[in-house]
Motif scaffolding. Structure first.
Motif, PDB file in Angstrom:
ATOM      1  N   GLY A 152       0.816  -1.213   0.000  1.00 26.06           N
ATOM      2  CA  GLY A 152       0.000   0.000   0.000  1.00 26.06           C
ATOM      3  C   GLY A 152       0.844   1.254   0.000  1.00 26.06           C
ATOM      4  N   VAL A 153       1.914   1.231   0.791  1.00 22.59           N
ATOM      5  CA  VAL A 153       2.758   2.415   0.906  1.00 22.59           C
ATOM      6  C   VAL A 153       3.511   2.678  -0.405  1.00 22.59           C
ATOM      7  N   ILE A 154       3.879   1.588  -1.096  1.00 24.89           N
ATOM      8  CA  ILE A 154       4.552   1.752  -2.396  1.00 24.89           C
ATOM      9  C   ILE A 154       3.596   2.422  -3.385  1.00 24.89           C
ATOM     10  N   VAL A 155       2.336   1.999  -3.383  1.00 23.71           N
ATOM     11  CA  VAL A 155       1.342   2.627  -4.263  1.00 23.71           C
ATOM     12  C   VAL A 155       1.214   4.107  -3.918  1.00 23.71           C
ATOM     13  N   GLU A 156       1.094   4.422  -2.602  1.00 23.40           N
ATOM     14  CA  GLU A 156       1.022   5.828  -2.169  1.00 23.40           C
ATOM     15  C   GLU A 156       2.191   6.628  -2.717  1.00 23.40           C
ATOM     16  N   THR A 157       3.389   6.025  -2.634  1.00 22.79           N
ATOM     17  CA  THR A 157       4.599   6.717  -3.074  1.00 22.79           C
ATOM     18  C   THR A 157       4.532   7.053  -4.557  1.00 22.79           C
ATOM     19  N   PHE A 158       4.095   6.085  -5.368  1.00 28.39           N
ATOM     20  CA  PHE A 158       4.028   6.352  -6.804  1.00 28.39           C
ATOM     21  C   PHE A 158       2.919   7.339  -7.137  1.00 28.39           C
ATOM     22  N   LEU A 191       2.014   9.878  -5.230  1.00 23.07           N
ATOM     23  CA  LEU A 191       2.508  11.215  -4.901  1.00 23.07           C
ATOM     24  C   LEU A 191       3.576  11.663  -5.901  1.00 23.07           C
ATOM     25  N   LEU A 192       4.402  10.705  -6.316  1.00 25.56           N
ATOM     26  CA  LEU A 192       5.448  10.989  -7.306  1.00 25.56           C
ATOM     27  C   LEU A 192       4.817  11.488  -8.605  1.00 25.56           C
ATOM     28  N   THR A 193       3.765  10.786  -9.036  1.00 20.59           N
ATOM     29  CA  THR A 193       3.082  11.178 -10.267  1.00 20.59           C
ATOM     30  C   THR A 193       2.429  12.547 -10.107  1.00 20.59           C
ATOM     31  N   SER A 194       1.863  12.815  -8.909  1.00 20.91           N
ATOM     32  CA  SER A 194       1.203  14.107  -8.716  1.00 20.91           C
ATOM     33  C   SER A 194       2.220  15.242  -8.736  1.00 20.91           C
ATOM     34  N   LEU A 216      -3.866  24.133 -17.672  1.00 21.98           N
ATOM     35  CA  LEU A 216      -3.430  24.419 -16.304  1.00 21.98           C
ATOM     36  C   LEU A 216      -4.424  23.870 -15.287  1.00 21.98           C
ATOM     37  N   VAL A 217      -5.714  24.255 -15.452  1.00 27.24           N
ATOM     38  CA  VAL A 217      -6.730  23.809 -14.498  1.00 27.24           C
ATOM     39  C   VAL A 217      -6.881  22.286 -14.544  1.00 27.24           C
ATOM     40  N   GLY A 218      -6.816  21.727 -15.762  1.00 27.97           N
ATOM     41  CA  GLY A 218      -6.928  20.276 -15.911  1.00 27.97           C
ATOM     42  C   GLY A 218      -5.864  19.541 -15.122  1.00 27.97           C
ATOM     43  N   TRP A 219      -4.613  19.946 -15.294  1.00 26.32           N
ATOM     44  CA  TRP A 219      -3.520  19.268 -14.591  1.00 26.32           C
ATOM     45  C   TRP A 219      -3.591  19.518 -13.089  1.00 26.32           C
ATOM     46  N   LEU A 220      -4.074  20.722 -12.695  1.00 26.78           N
ATOM     47  CA  LEU A 220      -4.224  20.980 -11.261  1.00 26.78           C
ATOM     48  C   LEU A 220      -5.260  20.025 -10.667  1.00 26.78           C
ATOM     49  N   ILE A 221      -6.342  19.791 -11.434  1.00 30.17           N
ATOM     50  CA  ILE A 221      -7.387  18.876 -10.948  1.00 30.17           C
ATOM     51  C   ILE A 221      -6.820  17.453 -10.827  1.00 30.17           C
ATOM     52  N   VAL A 222      -6.045  17.038 -11.841  1.00 31.08           N
ATOM     53  CA  VAL A 222      -5.419  15.712 -11.765  1.00 31.08           C
ATOM     54  C   VAL A 222      -4.532  15.629 -10.516  1.00 31.08           C
ATOM     55  N   THR A 223      -3.762  16.700 -10.279  1.00 32.57           N
ATOM     56  CA  THR A 223      -2.881  16.737  -9.112  1.00 32.57           C
ATOM     57  C   THR A 223      -3.679  16.592  -7.817  1.00 32.57           C
ATOM     58  N   ILE A 224      -4.791  17.329  -7.736  1.00 27.40           N
ATOM     59  CA  ILE A 224      -5.645  17.253  -6.539  1.00 27.40           C
ATOM     60  C   ILE A 224      -6.180  15.838  -6.344  1.00 27.40           C
ATOM     61  N   LEU A 225      -6.657  15.234  -7.442  1.00 32.42           N
ATOM     62  CA  LEU A 225      -7.235  13.892  -7.331  1.00 32.42           C
ATOM     63  C   LEU A 225      -6.182  12.894  -6.855  1.00 32.42           C
ATOM     64  N   LEU A 226      -4.978  12.992  -7.413  1.00 30.40           N
ATOM     65  CA  LEU A 226      -3.903  12.094  -6.965  1.00 30.40           C
ATOM     66  C   LEU A 226      -3.587  12.352  -5.496  1.00 30.40           C
ATOM     67  N   ALA A 254      -5.600  13.529  -3.272  1.00 29.45           N
ATOM     68  CA  ALA A 254      -6.710  13.037  -2.455  1.00 29.45           C
ATOM     69  C   ALA A 254      -6.636  11.519  -2.306  1.00 29.45           C
ATOM     70  N   SER A 255      -6.249  10.810  -3.379  1.00 35.09           N
ATOM     71  CA  SER A 255      -6.136   9.342  -3.221  1.00 35.09           C
ATOM     72  C   SER A 255      -5.000   8.998  -2.272  1.00 35.09           C
ATOM     73  N   PHE A 256      -3.917   9.798  -2.333  1.00 35.88           N
ATOM     74  CA  PHE A 256      -2.817   9.573  -1.396  1.00 35.88           C
ATOM     75  C   PHE A 256      -3.306   9.720   0.043  1.00 35.88           C
ATOM     76  N   VAL A 257      -3.989  10.843   0.326  1.00 32.13           N
ATOM     77  CA  VAL A 257      -4.484  11.072   1.682  1.00 32.13           C
ATOM     78  C   VAL A 257      -5.490   9.989   2.066  1.00 32.13           C
TER      79      VAL A 257
END
Lengths: 115, 204
Positions: free
Chosen positions: B68-74, B76-79, B98-108, B110-113
Motif C-alpha cells: 500500500g505504501v509503495i502505491v502511495e509513493t508512486f 505522490l510521485l506522479t502528482s 493548467l486547471v486540468g492538470w491541477l485537478i489531476v494533481t488534486i485527485l492524486l 486526495a487518493s494519497f491522503v
C-alpha cells in the motif's frame, strides 16, 4: 551591485521570457523517470534482500538524497536561479540545520542510554 | 550601499515593479519552505531516536504493509509530475490545460491522503494508536504531519482553481501557481524520506 538587482528575482531567472525558464517538458519527463528509477531501486533492495543491513541503509539514504536532488533540480528549477543565489543559500542553511538536528539527536541519544 | 540598494529598486520599479514584487513573494515562500523543512527534521529526529521504544507493542516490521505504501509513493510521485505539467500548461498560456492538470494533481493527492487515512484507521482499529508506544507516537506525528500538509495543499490548489476561473492567468495567479507547485514538489521530497526512513528501513 548585482545583488540588489537580484533581490526581486528570488525564485527564477530574469525579466520577461516567461516560457524560457520554469523548465521544459523534457526536463519534467527526465526528472519523473529518474525519480521512478530512484524509487524502484531501494524498494527492490529491501524486498529482494540484495545485501547486508548497513549496505542497504547506505543505499537507501543515497537514493533518497539523489531523489531530493532530482526534485530540486528538475522540478523546482534550482539551477535556473540567477545572480546571487539566495534560494540556494537559504536551502544550504536549512540543510545544515536539518543535519545538525537529525544527526545531532541520534548521536547525543546514543550516548545517553538509560538502560 | 543603501543608496545603491534603493537605486536598484527604483530602477526595477520603474518598468517592472509588480513583477519584482511577485518574485520577492516567491522568495518569501521559499524561506517558509525551508523552515517547514526544519520542522520536519525535528519530527524525523524524534522518530529516529524513539522508534525502537515499542513499550512491548508491535514494531515497524510487524505493522507496516509495504504494498500500500509503495502505491502511495508512486501516486505522490506522479502528482508531483502533474503539478509540473500544470506549470508548463500555464507557461504555454493554456488555462484549460493548467486547471486540468491541477485537478489531476488534486485527485492524486486526495487518493494519497485517502490511502493514508485508511492505513491509520486500520492501525487504530487493531489497537495500535498514537498512545500505544513512543514508536507509534513518533510515527503518527511524523506521517500525520506530512498528511496534513498534503491535505492543506489540496484545499489550497482548490482555492487557486476557483481564483483562476475568476481572474484567469494574471501575474498574481501565476505566482500562486508557481508557489503551490513548489510546495507540492517539496511535499513529495519529504515523503521520499518518510518512505525511506520510516517504511523501507522499518520493514528491513
Amino acid at each position: 551591485m548585482a545583488q540588489n538587482n537580484a533581490i526581486g528575482h528570488g525564485g527564477h531567472g530574469g525579466h520577461g521570457d516567461h516560457a524560457g525558464h520554469h523548465g521544459s517538458l523534457t526536463e519534467y519527463v527526465i526528472g519523473f523517470l529518474l525519480s521512478i528509477i530512484l524509487t524502484v531501486i531501494p524498494i527492490l533492495a529491501v524486498v529482494d534482500d540484495w545485501m547486508g543491513r548497513t549496505a542497504t541503509i547506505i543505499l537507501l539514504l543515497a537514493t533518497a538524497a539523489l531523489q531530493f536532488g532530482v526534485q530540486l533540480l528538475f522540478f523546482m528549477h534550482l539551477r535556473e536561479e540567477q545572480g546571487p543565489r539566495y534560494n540556494l543559500v537559504t536551502l544550504i542553511l536549512g540543510l545544515i540545520v536539518v543535519v545538525v538536528v537529525v544527526y545531532g539527536s541520534i548521536w547525543i541519544m546514543d550516548h545517553n542510554k538509560m538502560y | 550601499m543603501a543608496h545603491a540598494h534603493n537605486h536598484a529598486f527604483a530602477h526595477e520599479g520603474g518598468h517592472d515593479g509588480h513583477h519584482d514584487l511577485e518574485e520577492l513573494r516567491k522568495f518569501g515562500f521559499w524561506i517558509f519552505l525551508i523552515t517547514d523543512l526544519i520542522l520536519f527534521s525535528t519530527l524525523f529526529a524524534t522518530y529516529l531516536v524513539i522508534h525502537e521504544n515499542t513499550a512491548g507493542g508491535p514494531d515497524a516490521k510487524e505493522i507496516f504493509e509495504l504494498p500500500g505504501v509503495i502505491v502511495e509513493t508512486f501516486i505522490l510521485l506522479t502528482s508531483s509530475f502533474t503539478s509540473g505539467l500544470a506549470v508548463l500548461a500555464m507557461n504555454a498560456g493554456s488555462q484549460k490545460g493548467l486547471v486540468g492538470w491541477l485537478i489531476v494533481t488534486i485527485l492524486l493527492g486526495a487518493s494519497f491522503v485517502g490511502m493514508e487515512v485508511t492505513e491509520f484507521l486500520k492501525l487504530i482499529h487493531e489497537g495500535h494508536t498514537i498512545h500505544s508506544s513512543a514508536f507509534l507516537s513518533g510515527f503518527f506525528t511524523l506521517v500525520g504531519t506530512h498528511g496534513l500538509h498534503v491535505s492543506l495543499g489540496i484545499c489550497w490548489i482548490t482555492a487557486l482553481i476557483i481564483q483562476l476561473s475568476r481572474y484567469g492567468i494574471t501575474e498574481v495567479t501565476q505566482r500562486k501557481v508557481h508557489i503551490t507547485s513548489i510546495y507540492w514538489h517539496f511535499l513529495d521530497a519529504v515523503w521520499i524520506f518518510v518512505f525511506t526512513v520510516v517504511y523501507l528501513m522499518g520493514v528491513m
